[in-house]
Design an enzyme around this catalytic site. Structure first.
Site, PDB file in Angstrom:
ATOM      1  CG  ASP A 151      -0.983  -1.193   1.152  1.00  0.00           C
ATOM      2  OD1 ASP A 151      -1.663  -1.585   2.122  1.00  0.00           O
ATOM      3  OD2 ASP A 151      -0.175  -0.251   1.221  1.00  0.00           O
ATOM      4  CG  ASP A 182      -7.199   3.274  -1.178  1.00  0.00           C
ATOM      5  OD1 ASP A 182      -8.125   2.491  -0.877  1.00  0.00           O
ATOM      6  OD2 ASP A 182      -6.023   3.103  -0.816  1.00  0.00           O
ATOM      7  CG  ASP A 195       0.949  -0.335 -10.095  1.00  0.00           C
ATOM      8  OD1 ASP A 195       0.962   0.874  -9.817  1.00  0.00           O
ATOM      9  OD2 ASP A 195       0.376  -1.180  -9.382  1.00  0.00           O
ATOM     10  CG  ASP A 206      -5.465  -0.222  -5.768  1.00  0.00           C
ATOM     11  OD1 ASP A 206      -6.632  -0.336  -6.190  1.00  0.00           O
ATOM     12  OD2 ASP A 206      -5.181  -0.109  -4.563  1.00  0.00           O
ATOM     13  CG  ASP A 251      -0.547  -4.180  -7.210  1.00  0.00           C
ATOM     14  OD1 ASP A 251      -0.919  -4.171  -6.025  1.00  0.00           O
ATOM     15  OD2 ASP A 251      -0.576  -3.170  -7.937  1.00  0.00           O
TER      16      ASP A 251
END
Length: 244
Positions: free
Chosen positions: A102, A25, A182, A16, A14
């Site tokens: 994402d 973000d 996470d 972030d 992943d």
């Protein structure tokens, strides 16, 4: 890839709060107060569409792609991540590395290049981002899917499943899959891991809590070994032991 033999292991990251120590973000908003209509987060349409509106607002405030790039490049790596990248760079022939995030392709690629780690990754799967004719950074959804657990724009389980099928058609069969994440949206793909595989949830984060809850409620339902981490150096040490 070195040699003609495919890598033995697939390592999935992943982005972030996994590779980087923040939510990117949030990073692009630092020091800026959102207007009232945007302040309360997604209202219908989900988080991806909320971020589309946030990026449009930032563009109207004069924030340009070069500004975003500088922010993404400056986000700190998570503890021990540089060490894990060094380990992987020494064992490129054994590990195939992909990223499923994402966030957005623009930010992920900028950070990986700044960290000198882009060449480690065979594929980056993230929401598409591009620059429109106004010079604004724009965001889109990654795909559509039927998973009820995941946000409408991305199911990481679907992405991982399709990738494994694609690589199997190309005669790359992995002995083991390792997943480092996470968030709640990392729990869904980790659920497809087999007993030989390993989930590395960041300790105390949603993925870790969801795995613990599943193990308590349905013992044996979560098949993979679970190795929580606070520093990615712990992941590197575990993988070093696997190679022994």
């Amino acid at each position: 890839m070195a040699g003609s033999r495919p890598p033995r292991f697939l390592l999935v990251f992943d982005f972030d709060e996994t590779i980087v120590d923040e939510n990117s973000d949030d990073s692009v908003l630092r020091g800026r107060a959102l207007p009232e209509p945007l302040r309360h987060g997604p209202r219908g349409g989900g988080y991806n569409q909320h971020m589309q509106r946030v990026l449009a607002w930032l563009g109207e405030q004069g924030v340009r792609p070069a500004d975003f790039k500088a922010v993404y490049e400056s986000i700190p790596l998570s503890p021990g991540m540089a060490e894990l990248f060094q380990f992987l760079s020494k064992h490129r022939e054994l590990f195939e590395v992909v990223l499923i995030s994402d966030a957005n392709v623009f930010g992920v690629e900028a950070k990986l290049r700044a960290a000198g780690a882009r060449s480690l990754f065979r594929k980056v799967f993230s929401n598409p981002a591009s620059v429109d004719r106004r010079g604004f950074l724009t965001l889109g959804p990654y795909h559509s899917h039927k998973c009820l657990e995941c946000p409408a724009n991305m199911c990481k389980r679907k992405i991982l499943g399709e990738y494994l099928e694609e690589r199997a058609r190309e005669d790359a069969e992995f002995q083991r899959v390792f997943y480092v994440g996470d968030g709640a949206n990392d729990f869904c793909p980790a659920g497809m891991l087999r007993a030989a595989d390993v989930a590395f949830p960041r300790k105390g984060y949603p993925m870790h809590r969801l795995i613990q809850e599943r193990q308590e409620k349905q013992p044996g339902a979560f098949q993979a070994a679970v190795v929580p981490w606070e520093s990615a150096a712990e992941v590197a040490r575990y993988l070093q032991e696997v190679l022994r």
